[in-house]
Write an enzyme that holds these catalytic residues in place. Structure first.
Site, PDB file in Angstrom:
ATOM      1  N   THR A  26      41.447  40.302  53.541  1.00 43.79           N
ATOM      2  CA  THR A  26      41.214  41.657  54.051  1.00 43.79           C
ATOM      3  C   THR A  26      40.808  41.578  55.519  1.00 43.79           C
ATOM      4  OG1 THR A  26      40.686  42.626  51.918  1.00 43.79           O
ATOM      5  CG2 THR A  26      39.638  43.635  53.826  1.00 43.79           C
ATOM      6  N   GLN A  99      49.794  41.524  47.549  1.00 42.25           N
ATOM      7  CA  GLN A  99      48.685  41.569  46.594  1.00 42.25           C
ATOM      8  C   GLN A  99      48.330  43.003  46.241  1.00 42.25           C
ATOM      9  OE1 GLN A  99      44.524  40.832  47.235  1.00 42.25           O
ATOM     10  NE2 GLN A  99      44.511  39.162  45.751  1.00 42.25           N
ATOM     11  N   HIS A 174      45.717  41.524  41.789  1.00 36.89           N
ATOM     12  CA  HIS A 174      44.346  41.158  42.165  1.00 36.89           C
ATOM     13  C   HIS A 174      43.413  41.522  41.011  1.00 36.89           C
ATOM     14  CE1 HIS A 174      40.750  40.450  44.283  1.00 36.89           C
ATOM     15  NE2 HIS A 174      40.959  41.124  45.396  1.00 36.89           N
ATOM     16  N   ASN A 177      37.183  39.278  42.104  1.00 37.04           N
ATOM     17  CA  ASN A 177      36.245  39.740  43.136  1.00 37.04           C
ATOM     18  C   ASN A 177      35.593  41.098  42.897  1.00 37.04           C
ATOM     19  OD1 ASN A 177      36.976  37.350  44.240  1.00 37.04           O
ATOM     20  ND2 ASN A 177      38.245  38.186  45.876  1.00 37.04           N
ATOM     21  N   TYR A 179      36.736  43.961  41.698  1.00 33.75           N
ATOM     22  CA  TYR A 179      37.488  45.223  41.823  1.00 33.75           C
ATOM     23  C   TYR A 179      37.911  45.710  40.431  1.00 33.75           C
ATOM     24  CZ  TYR A 179      36.901  43.994  46.624  1.00 33.75           C
ATOM     25  OH  TYR A 179      36.308  43.660  47.814  1.00 33.75           O
ATOM     26  N   ARG A 226      45.432  36.770  40.258  1.00 33.33           N
ATOM     27  CA  ARG A 226      44.260  36.111  40.840  1.00 33.33           C
ATOM     28  C   ARG A 226      43.002  36.455  40.055  1.00 33.33           C
ATOM     29  NH1 ARG A 226      41.023  35.964  46.537  1.00 33.33           N
ATOM     30  NH2 ARG A 226      41.289  33.744  46.752  1.00 33.33           N
ATOM     31  N   ASN A 234      30.314  41.685  44.967  1.00 31.95           N
ATOM     32  CA  ASN A 234      30.438  43.068  44.476  1.00 31.95           C
ATOM     33  C   ASN A 234      29.632  43.305  43.203  1.00 31.95           C
ATOM     34  OD1 ASN A 234      31.996  44.220  46.541  1.00 31.95           O
ATOM     35  ND2 ASN A 234      33.892  43.381  45.677  1.00 31.95           N
ATOM     36  N   GLY A 313      41.948  30.405  53.132  1.00 38.01           N
ATOM     37  CA  GLY A 313      41.631  31.693  53.725  1.00 38.01           C
ATOM     38  C   GLY A 313      41.131  31.545  55.150  1.00 38.01           C
ATOM     39  N   ARG A 314      39.890  31.102  55.275  1.00 36.53           N
ATOM     40  CA  ARG A 314      39.287  31.005  56.618  1.00 36.53           C
ATOM     41  C   ARG A 314      40.125  30.125  57.547  1.00 36.53           C
ATOM     42  NH1 ARG A 314      33.459  32.325  56.184  1.00 36.53           N
ATOM     43  NH2 ARG A 314      33.110  31.077  58.041  1.00 36.53           N
TER      44      ARG A 314
END
Ligand code: PHB
Length: 360
Positions: A26, A99, A174, A177, A179, A226, A234, A313-314
């Site tokens: 994101t 995604q 997704h 995480n 959601y 995922r 969250n 990711g990073r």
């Protein structure tokens, strides 16, 4: 044959030139009406040498929004915006999955035209939502009615069709995480007493129905999922994550998916307790891992067979040419957390690639 990061792989219908995946990230740089922009096109084009790109999380409906400036895949303008992205990635020889995302309770009325965020049950997350006016405390979500759950499943199917129109190579559901799908999976957020809550198989029903709906649009081997079994991000919680996710993984084994993508450990603390070998043993298909891997730890995971693919990711935020850097063991650019979320080209498309003249 020893499998490593640079070993090609067949993934469903796709031939991946390497096992290096760009993780979904994101970045809050979509344009007005959640439409991908030319800047987003540049960003993904720069990263097209990845074995596979998974886009940032993308809302399947305007009601699924949870943050400012995140893209959607529910309007013709969004499809046109994404088409520019997929064309650019394909022109560079890359592959890209979209995604599919629905935030549920991780949202705020300010992001939903004044409407209440929805969830399986009226359980308020701790913390604050990100709104256009900055952080605001989360509100208690409104529990979904049965027919609304069916509508959201239909929204996923529509988004899957729009992802085809936008030129994607597949989609990732997704379910991680904290959601909406994760909110259904966990007993901390799902307190329903109907067929969508209670037992583990009832809590997994929403995920399985979404997979089923999306797999009628795409071939199952063009659909990834995922999960994040141990993530507390969250304020998501479950009384028995090991049991829940062993069940989920074994159920998914029958779906013929492109891959299962597992965020290992907790996203923020990095803490990692679950037995991922045991989890992996329940799934016969391609297994993608993510969360803090380096070149060396990723190589080790592939060589030992603990994983078939590794998502970064990073490292992908800061290194558009991560594949070339890994191949030549070149130094890596450092990501700047100040520019992760929102803004323009700075910290997004201005991380330098290696000077190719230096590396040949
Ligand atoms: C975030 O905006 O921080 C974010 C979004 C989607 C995720 C994880 C984190 O899956």
């Amino acid at each position: 044959m020893t499998i490593d990061l640079f070993t090609p792989m067949t993934l469903g219908r796709l031939e991946l030139p390497n096992r290096i995946v760009m993780a979904p990230l994101t970045r809050n740089r979509a344009g007005p009406d959640n439409v991908p922009t030319a800047l987003n096109v540049d960003y993904y084009r720069q990263r097209a040498s990845a074995g596979l790109i998974i886009t940032e999380a993308t809302q399947v409906s305007a009601d699924g929004v949870g943050y400012p400036a995140t893209p959607g895949i529910h309007s013709p303008q969004q499809v046109a915006g994404w088409r520019q992205v997929t064309d650019a990635v394909h022109a560079e020889g890359g592959r890209i999955f979209c995604q599919l995302w629905y935030c549920g309770r991780i949202s705020h009325p300010d992001l939903l035209g004044g409407k209440s965020p929805v969830a399986p049950s009226a359980v308020k997350p701790d913390g604050e939502a990100m709104t256009m006016q900055g952080p605001k405390p989360f509100v208690t979500p409104r529990p979904l009615a049965t027919q609304e759950i069916e509508q959201i499943i239909a929204d996923y199917a529509r988004a899957a069709r729009l992802a085809q129109q936008a030129g994607f190579d597949g989609v990732e559901i997704h379910a991680a995480n904290g959601y909406l799908i994760d909110q259904f999976l966990r007993d901390g957020t799902n307190q329903r007493t109907d067929q969508w809550g209670g037992s583990v198989d009832n809590r997994a029903r929403f995920l399985l129905r979404v997979i089923d709906a999306v797999s009628k649009v795409w071939r199952p081997d063009q659909v990834g999922v995922r999960l994040s079994p141990e993530n507390r991000f969250n304020s998501i919680a479950d009384s028995n994550p090991a049991g829940l996710f062993q069940y989920v993984v074994e159920q998914l084994n029958e779906a013929g998916l492109a891959y299962l993508h597992v965020l290992e450990g907790d996203m923020l603390s990095g803490e990692r307790k679950l037995d991922y070998r045991k989890l992996h043993s329940g799934f016969a298909g391609p297994w993608m891992v993510n969360n803090g891997y380096t070149r060396d730890t990723a190589q080790a995971a592939l060589v030992t067979g603990e994983a078939d693919l590794v998502a970064f990711g990073r490292l992908y935020i800061a290194n558009p040419d991560l594949v070339a850097r890994f191949a030549s063991e070149a130094p890596l650019n450092e990501p700047d957390p100040e520019t992760f979320y929102g803004g323009g080209a700075q910290g997004y498309t201005d991380y330098p690639a290696l000077d190719t003249a230096e590396t040949v």
